[in-house]
Design a protein around this motif. Structure first.
Motif, PDB file in Angstrom:
ATOM      1  N   PRO A   1       4.971  -1.359  -0.571  1.00 18.92           N
ATOM      2  CA  PRO A   1       3.507  -1.339  -0.445  1.00 18.92           C
ATOM      3  C   PRO A   1       2.884  -1.123  -1.828  1.00 18.92           C
ATOM      4  CG  PRO A   1       4.566   0.114   1.162  1.00 18.92           C
ATOM      5  CD  PRO A   1       5.593  -0.241   0.139  1.00 18.92           C
ATOM      6  N   ALA A   2       2.063  -2.063  -2.265  1.00 19.35           N
ATOM      7  CA  ALA A   2       1.513  -1.974  -3.625  1.00 19.35           C
ATOM      8  C   ALA A   2       0.058  -2.422  -3.661  1.00 19.35           C
ATOM      9  CB  ALA A   2       2.353  -2.820  -4.582  1.00 19.35           C
ATOM     10  N   ALA A   3      -0.690  -2.115  -2.592  1.00 17.92           N
ATOM     11  CA  ALA A   3      -2.082  -2.556  -2.535  1.00 17.92           C
ATOM     12  C   ALA A   3      -3.070  -1.451  -2.890  1.00 17.92           C
ATOM     13  CB  ALA A   3      -2.402  -3.107  -1.136  1.00 17.92           C
ATOM     14  N   GLY A   4      -2.561  -0.252  -3.200  1.00 22.17           N
ATOM     15  CA  GLY A   4      -3.449   0.863  -3.514  1.00 22.17           C
ATOM     16  C   GLY A   4      -4.247   0.643  -4.788  1.00 22.17           C
ATOM     17  N   LEU A   5      -5.331   1.386  -4.928  1.00 20.26           N
ATOM     18  CA  LEU A   5      -6.260   1.172  -6.041  1.00 20.26           C
ATOM     19  C   LEU A   5      -5.885   1.952  -7.302  1.00 20.26           C
ATOM     20  CD1 LEU A   5      -9.615   1.269  -4.049  1.00 20.26           C
ATOM     21  CD2 LEU A   5      -8.344  -0.745  -4.816  1.00 20.26           C
ATOM     22  N   GLY A   6      -5.056   2.972  -7.183  1.00 20.51           N
ATOM     23  CA  GLY A   6      -4.625   3.721  -8.355  1.00 20.51           C
ATOM     24  C   GLY A   6      -5.747   4.469  -9.048  1.00 20.51           C
ATOM     25  N   THR A   7      -6.650   5.050  -8.261  1.00 17.14           N
ATOM     26  CA  THR A   7      -7.836   5.693  -8.838  1.00 17.14           C
ATOM     27  C   THR A   7      -7.504   6.909  -9.697  1.00 17.14           C
ATOM     28  OG1 THR A   7      -8.107   6.919  -6.755  1.00 17.14           O
ATOM     29  CG2 THR A   7      -9.385   4.897  -7.020  1.00 17.14           C
ATOM     30  N   ARG A   8      -6.344   7.540  -9.474  1.00 21.72           N
ATOM     31  CA  ARG A   8      -5.996   8.731 -10.253  1.00 21.72           C
ATOM     32  C   ARG A   8      -5.697   8.398 -11.711  1.00 21.72           C
ATOM     33  NH1 ARG A   8      -1.627  12.143  -6.856  1.00 21.72           N
ATOM     34  NH2 ARG A   8      -0.987  10.081  -6.148  1.00 21.72           N
ATOM     35  N   PHE A   9      -5.511   7.102 -11.999  1.00 24.15           N
ATOM     36  CA  PHE A   9      -5.204   6.708 -13.371  1.00 24.15           C
ATOM     37  C   PHE A   9      -6.320   5.898 -14.016  1.00 24.15           C
ATOM     38  CE2 PHE A   9      -0.993   8.010 -12.155  1.00 24.15           C
ATOM     39  CZ  PHE A   9      -0.422   8.459 -13.345  1.00 24.15           C
ATOM     40  N   LEU A  10      -7.508   5.939 -13.438  1.00 26.16           N
ATOM     41  CA  LEU A  10      -8.645   5.296 -14.095  1.00 26.16           C
ATOM     42  C   LEU A  10      -8.931   6.000 -15.423  1.00 26.16           C
ATOM     43  CD1 LEU A  10     -11.024   4.734 -11.041  1.00 26.16           C
ATOM     44  CD2 LEU A  10      -9.992   2.957 -12.458  1.00 26.16           C
TER      45      LEU A  10
ATOM     46  N   GLU B   1      -7.383  -5.236   3.023  1.00 24.53           N
ATOM     47  CA  GLU B   1      -8.042  -3.943   2.935  1.00 24.53           C
ATOM     48  C   GLU B   1      -6.996  -2.847   2.892  1.00 24.53           C
ATOM     49  OE1 GLU B   1     -11.821  -3.419   5.380  1.00 24.53           O
ATOM     50  OE2 GLU B   1     -10.749  -4.959   6.531  1.00 24.53           O
ATOM     51  N   ALA B   2      -7.255  -1.818   2.095  1.00 25.69           N
ATOM     52  CA  ALA B   2      -6.327  -0.682   2.019  1.00 25.69           C
ATOM     53  C   ALA B   2      -6.547   0.218   3.230  1.00 25.69           C
ATOM     54  CB  ALA B   2      -6.545   0.086   0.720  1.00 25.69           C
ATOM     55  N   LEU B   3      -5.834  -0.067   4.303  1.00 27.93           N
ATOM     56  CA  LEU B   3      -6.029   0.631   5.573  1.00 27.93           C
ATOM     57  C   LEU B   3      -4.861   1.555   5.911  1.00 27.93           C
ATOM     58  CD1 LEU B   3      -7.566  -2.279   7.706  1.00 27.93           C
ATOM     59  CD2 LEU B   3      -8.759  -0.379   6.594  1.00 27.93           C
ATOM     60  N   GLY B   4      -4.192   2.064   4.889  1.00 35.46           N
ATOM     61  CA  GLY B   4      -3.139   3.033   5.137  1.00 35.46           C
ATOM     62  C   GLY B   4      -1.746   2.452   4.965  1.00 35.46           C
TER      63      GLY B   4
ATOM     64  N   MET C   1       1.925  -5.264   7.726  1.00 33.40           N
ATOM     65  CA  MET C   1       1.626  -6.559   7.132  1.00 33.40           C
ATOM     66  C   MET C   1       2.903  -7.344   6.811  1.00 33.40           C
ATOM     67  SD  MET C   1      -1.652  -6.903   7.036  1.00 33.40           S
ATOM     68  CE  MET C   1      -1.748  -8.330   5.979  1.00 33.40           C
ATOM     69  N   ALA C   2       4.007  -6.647   6.648  1.00 30.40           N
ATOM     70  CA  ALA C   2       5.269  -7.309   6.294  1.00 30.40           C
ATOM     71  C   ALA C   2       6.065  -7.761   7.518  1.00 30.40           C
ATOM     72  CB  ALA C   2       6.123  -6.368   5.452  1.00 30.40           C
ATOM     73  N   ARG C   3       5.509  -7.592   8.696  1.00 31.57           N
ATOM     74  CA  ARG C   3       6.257  -7.834   9.940  1.00 31.57           C
ATOM     75  C   ARG C   3       6.852  -9.236  10.025  1.00 31.57           C
ATOM     76  NH1 ARG C   3       4.021  -6.236  15.983  1.00 31.57           N
ATOM     77  NH2 ARG C   3       6.022  -6.494  17.090  1.00 31.57           N
TER      78      ARG C   3
END
Length: 293
Positions: A11-20, A107-110, A117-119
């Motif tokens: 899973p690599a769809a996260g926004l990575g906000t902690r590293f802005l 959408e980042a839905l968890g 999504m990979a099903r």
């Protein structure tokens, strides 16, 4: 027939906000530890464990991940012309590594939604899930250790680590029973899962780490799982439903985990991997000793 794990989902769809602002225009998964992107450590671990198919769940702004694992004709041609054969070999190893497929999470839905999504690409077979943020330094790759457990049990396996004190409240925590002393006492049968409990409410000191081997039944349970906080589909909730249908085991892996999704964890991982790097470690160690604090 004994089931084998051939596919690994990232899973690599996260926004990575902690590293802005570093992640404003590049994926957090592409931030380098020394000279290798975070996600490549996980892909190499999956390869070493026997997975030959990688599925990366991406989102907007993640094109750099696809480019990294693709062939770079212009770069290879330039390196070849300049006789930089060592660098050419490194570049080609990345694109030749394994077969990579991509699926888009709009959408980042968890985390549970990302896995769901990979099903279609996974199909009706067991598969691994690796969270790239968790870089695990181990003599025997963590996922390979888990593969041995899966081959023995033919059940879903979750990697776990011992976390003492108040820090346990930052994790999903497992309620477990020992599994007959197998695997040197490192294997437990999971009875319950609690997401981020207080220290007093935690059923054990075993915290979920970002490595999973799951049976395809988890897709059914995720489809039946109600959305949680923030309207997200949580993998832990789906696995809790899976517990009602199948056994799930927890395995206390051997190795050192680095949470590179956290700034301090990222810095620690960079230092530790740099110190181990041949041709770099000795000089870097001398530099660190010269620093005045």
């Amino acid at each position: 027939m004994t089931m084998k794990v051939r596919k690994a989902v990232f899973p690599a769809a996260g926004l990575g906000t902690r590293f802005l602002p570093a992640t404003k225009a590049q994926p957090k998964e592409m931030l380098p530890i020394v000279d290798k992107p975070i996600i490549q450590y996980g892909v190499e671990e999956a390869l070493a464990a026997g997975c030959d198919q990688i599925i990366i769940v991406t989102g907007r702004g993640k094109q750099a991940i696809e480019d990294h694992f693709d062939v770079s004709y212009e770069l290879e041609k330039m390196l070849e012309e300049r006789k930089k054969t060592d660098l050419l070999q490194i570049v080609r190893q990345i694109s030749d590594m394994i077969h990579v497929a991509y699926v888009r999470q709009k959408e980042a839905l968890g985390l549970g939604h990302a896995v769901l999504m990979a099903r279609e690409l996974v199909g009706n077979e067991p598969f691994a899930v690796l969270l790239a943020d968790d870089v695990i330094d181990a003599e025997v790759p963590c996922l390979k250790q888990m593969m041995e457990v899966f081959e023995d049990t033919q059940c879903s396996v979750i990697a776990t680590q011992i976390v003492e004190g108040p820090a346990i409240s930052s994790y999903g925590v497992l309620g477990v029973e020992p599994a007959d002393g197998r695997f040197n006492g490192r294997l437990f049968e999971i009875k319950n899962m609690v997401e981020k409990p207080t220290q007093a409410e935690a059923p054990s000191n075993l915290a979920i780490t970002g490595r999973y081997i799951l049976t395809p039944t988890v897709f059914e349970t995720l489809s039946e799982t109600p959305l949680g906080a923030g309207g997200e589909l949580q993998l832990t909730d789906g696995m809790r439903l899976l517990l009602k249908k199948e056994k799930i085991y927890a395995y206390v892996y051997e190795g050192r985990r680095h949470d590179t999704g956290d700034k301090l964890g990222f810095l620690k991982a960079t230092v530790e991997f740099a110190l181990k790097r041949e041709g770099l470690g000795d000089e870097f160690r001398r530099y660190l000793k010269e620093l005045e604090f």
